[in-house]
Enzyme design. Structure first.
Site, PDB file in Angstrom:
ATOM      1  N   ARG A  66       5.166   9.162 -10.307  1.00 19.97           N
ATOM      2  CA  ARG A  66       4.461   7.924 -10.637  1.00 19.97           C
ATOM      3  C   ARG A  66       3.836   7.991 -12.037  1.00 19.97           C
ATOM      4  O   ARG A  66       3.849   7.021 -12.792  1.00 19.97           O
ATOM      5  CB  ARG A  66       3.369   7.650  -9.591  1.00 19.97           C
ATOM      6  CG  ARG A  66       2.791   6.251  -9.674  1.00 19.97           C
ATOM      7  CD  ARG A  66       1.720   5.998  -8.628  1.00 19.97           C
ATOM      8  NE  ARG A  66       2.141   6.200  -7.259  1.00 19.97           N
ATOM      9  CZ  ARG A  66       2.909   5.348  -6.560  1.00 19.97           C
ATOM     10  NH1 ARG A  66       3.333   4.238  -7.110  1.00 19.97           N
ATOM     11  NH2 ARG A  66       3.244   5.622  -5.325  1.00 19.97           N
ATOM     12  N   ASN A 108      -3.729  -9.632 -10.602  1.00 16.81           N
ATOM     13  CA  ASN A 108      -2.714  -9.601  -9.539  1.00 16.81           C
ATOM     14  C   ASN A 108      -2.867 -10.825  -8.642  1.00 16.81           C
ATOM     15  O   ASN A 108      -3.957 -11.374  -8.507  1.00 16.81           O
ATOM     16  CB  ASN A 108      -2.910  -8.337  -8.690  1.00 16.81           C
ATOM     17  CG  ASN A 108      -1.874  -8.190  -7.593  1.00 16.81           C
ATOM     18  OD1 ASN A 108      -0.687  -8.486  -7.797  1.00 16.81           O
ATOM     19  ND2 ASN A 108      -2.299  -7.743  -6.429  1.00 16.81           N
ATOM     20  N   HIS A 110      -2.219 -11.772  -4.591  1.00 14.21           N
ATOM     21  CA  HIS A 110      -1.976 -11.099  -3.316  1.00 14.21           C
ATOM     22  C   HIS A 110      -1.953 -12.146  -2.208  1.00 14.21           C
ATOM     23  O   HIS A 110      -2.816 -13.022  -2.157  1.00 14.21           O
ATOM     24  CB  HIS A 110      -3.070 -10.060  -3.052  1.00 14.21           C
ATOM     25  CG  HIS A 110      -2.850  -9.294  -1.789  1.00 14.21           C
ATOM     26  ND1 HIS A 110      -1.918  -8.280  -1.690  1.00 14.21           N
ATOM     27  CD2 HIS A 110      -3.401  -9.419  -0.557  1.00 14.21           C
ATOM     28  CE1 HIS A 110      -1.916  -7.818  -0.449  1.00 14.21           C
ATOM     29  NE2 HIS A 110      -2.811  -8.481   0.258  1.00 14.21           N
ATOM     30  N   THR A 142      -8.404  -3.146  -9.936  1.00  9.68           N
ATOM     31  CA  THR A 142      -9.173  -1.919 -10.142  1.00  9.68           C
ATOM     32  C   THR A 142      -8.438  -0.788  -9.431  1.00  9.68           C
ATOM     33  O   THR A 142      -7.383  -1.017  -8.838  1.00  9.68           O
ATOM     34  CB  THR A 142     -10.596  -2.062  -9.555  1.00  9.68           C
ATOM     35  OG1 THR A 142     -10.464  -2.338  -8.147  1.00  9.68           O
ATOM     36  CG2 THR A 142     -11.376  -3.171 -10.233  1.00  9.68           C
ATOM     37  N   ASP A 146      -5.631  -3.508  -3.987  1.00 13.49           N
ATOM     38  CA  ASP A 146      -5.946  -4.884  -3.579  1.00 13.49           C
ATOM     39  C   ASP A 146      -7.451  -5.080  -3.375  1.00 13.49           C
ATOM     40  O   ASP A 146      -7.876  -5.946  -2.591  1.00 13.49           O
ATOM     41  CB  ASP A 146      -5.178  -5.283  -2.301  1.00 13.49           C
ATOM     42  CG  ASP A 146      -3.666  -5.243  -2.509  1.00 13.49           C
ATOM     43  OD1 ASP A 146      -3.214  -5.559  -3.627  1.00 13.49           O
ATOM     44  OD2 ASP A 146      -2.944  -4.894  -1.557  1.00 13.49           O
ATOM     45  N   GLN A 172       2.954 -19.654  -0.548  1.00 14.30           N
ATOM     46  CA  GLN A 172       3.571 -19.584  -1.884  1.00 14.30           C
ATOM     47  C   GLN A 172       3.406 -20.885  -2.665  1.00 14.30           C
ATOM     48  O   GLN A 172       3.228 -20.850  -3.885  1.00 14.30           O
ATOM     49  CB  GLN A 172       5.041 -19.197  -1.766  1.00 14.30           C
ATOM     50  CG  GLN A 172       5.200 -17.687  -1.540  1.00 14.30           C
ATOM     51  CD  GLN A 172       6.347 -17.080  -2.327  1.00 14.30           C
ATOM     52  OE1 GLN A 172       7.348 -17.740  -2.577  1.00 14.30           O
ATOM     53  NE2 GLN A 172       6.216 -15.829  -2.705  1.00 14.30           N
TER      54      GLN A 172
END
Ligand code: GAR
Length: 216
Positions: A66, A108, A110, A142, A146, A172
């Site tokens: 990663r 982001n 979610h 952060t 999430d 959506q």
């Protein structure tokens, strides 16, 4: 100078399309400097190419770990000199190094009303729990998965005959309205993160962020 966005995707890119359309219509005053995908040949990359946006694929499985994948992403993203990095269906967990590098600039979307249902299968989990409401959240990222401060949420009703698919479609639709709205605030300098939390027009937002009204 116009606000520069870099958008990270992993798949179909319907949120990306909503942002592309909003930029084209002048509803979001930004330049999309780069669309980066961790999967080759996804529909989102086609959408970006069709809109003449620069794309880059970094396949995560080509990297030993990663940390090295995230370092390669940072290198590509920084070349594009973004003001904001937008996660739009980007389905990789990000290292702390990556998140810290873009602190206050990484956003982001979610598919749940955070702090409910971080992680995967959010629509199924909301149905299984018998929730009457579900929705989406846009938040600063952060180190906590999430868990970053929420900028905005849109609530949708859960219907008794919903499947994860029908509920996802309803969520959506709201995502596609809310992400451009929030990104435009961001591009106009109206939304920032500071020690007090998320600020919209100089006011600290409540924990759930701005609540977007439900429109069928
Ligand atoms: C969106 O619904 C987004 O909320 C979700 O993935 C979908 C991507 O759709 N994101 C996550 O689950 C992040 N944990 P899209 O590729 O069509 O925009």
């Amino acid at each position: 100078m116009s606000h520069r966005l870099v958008i990270l995707i992993s798949g179909s890119g319907t949120n990306l399309q909503a942002i592309i359309d909003a930029v084209a219509q002048g509803d979001v005053s930004a330049d999309i400097a780069l669309v980066l995908s961790n999967r080759a040949n996804v529909k989102g990359l086609e959408r970006a190419t069709a809109a003449n946006i620069k794309t880059c694929t970094l396949a995560h499985q080509d990297f030993p770990d990663r940390a090295s994948f995230d370092r390669a992403m940072i290198e590509e993203i920084d070349k594009a000199q973004p003001d904001t990095i937008v996660l739009a269906g980007f389905m990789r967990i990000l290292s702390d190094t990556f998140v810290r590098h873009y602190a206050g600039r990484l956003i982001n979307i979610h598919p749940s009303l955070l702090p409910l249902y971080p992680g995967l299968n959010t629509h199924q989990r909301a149905i299984d729990a018998g929730d009457q409401q579900h929705g989406c959240s846009i938040h600063f990222v952060t180190e906590e998965l999430d868990g970053g401060p929420v900028i905005a949420q849109a609530v949708v009703p859960v219907r008794s005959n919903d499947t994860p698919e029908t509920l996802s479609n309803r969520v959506q639709l709201q995502e596609h309205a809310l992400y451009p709205l929030v990104l435009n605030w961001r591009c106009e300098g109206r939304v920032i993160l500071n020690d007090q939390g998320v600020q919209l027009d100089g006011e600290t937002l409540p924990q759930q962020g701005y609540q977007h009204p439900w429109q069928d």
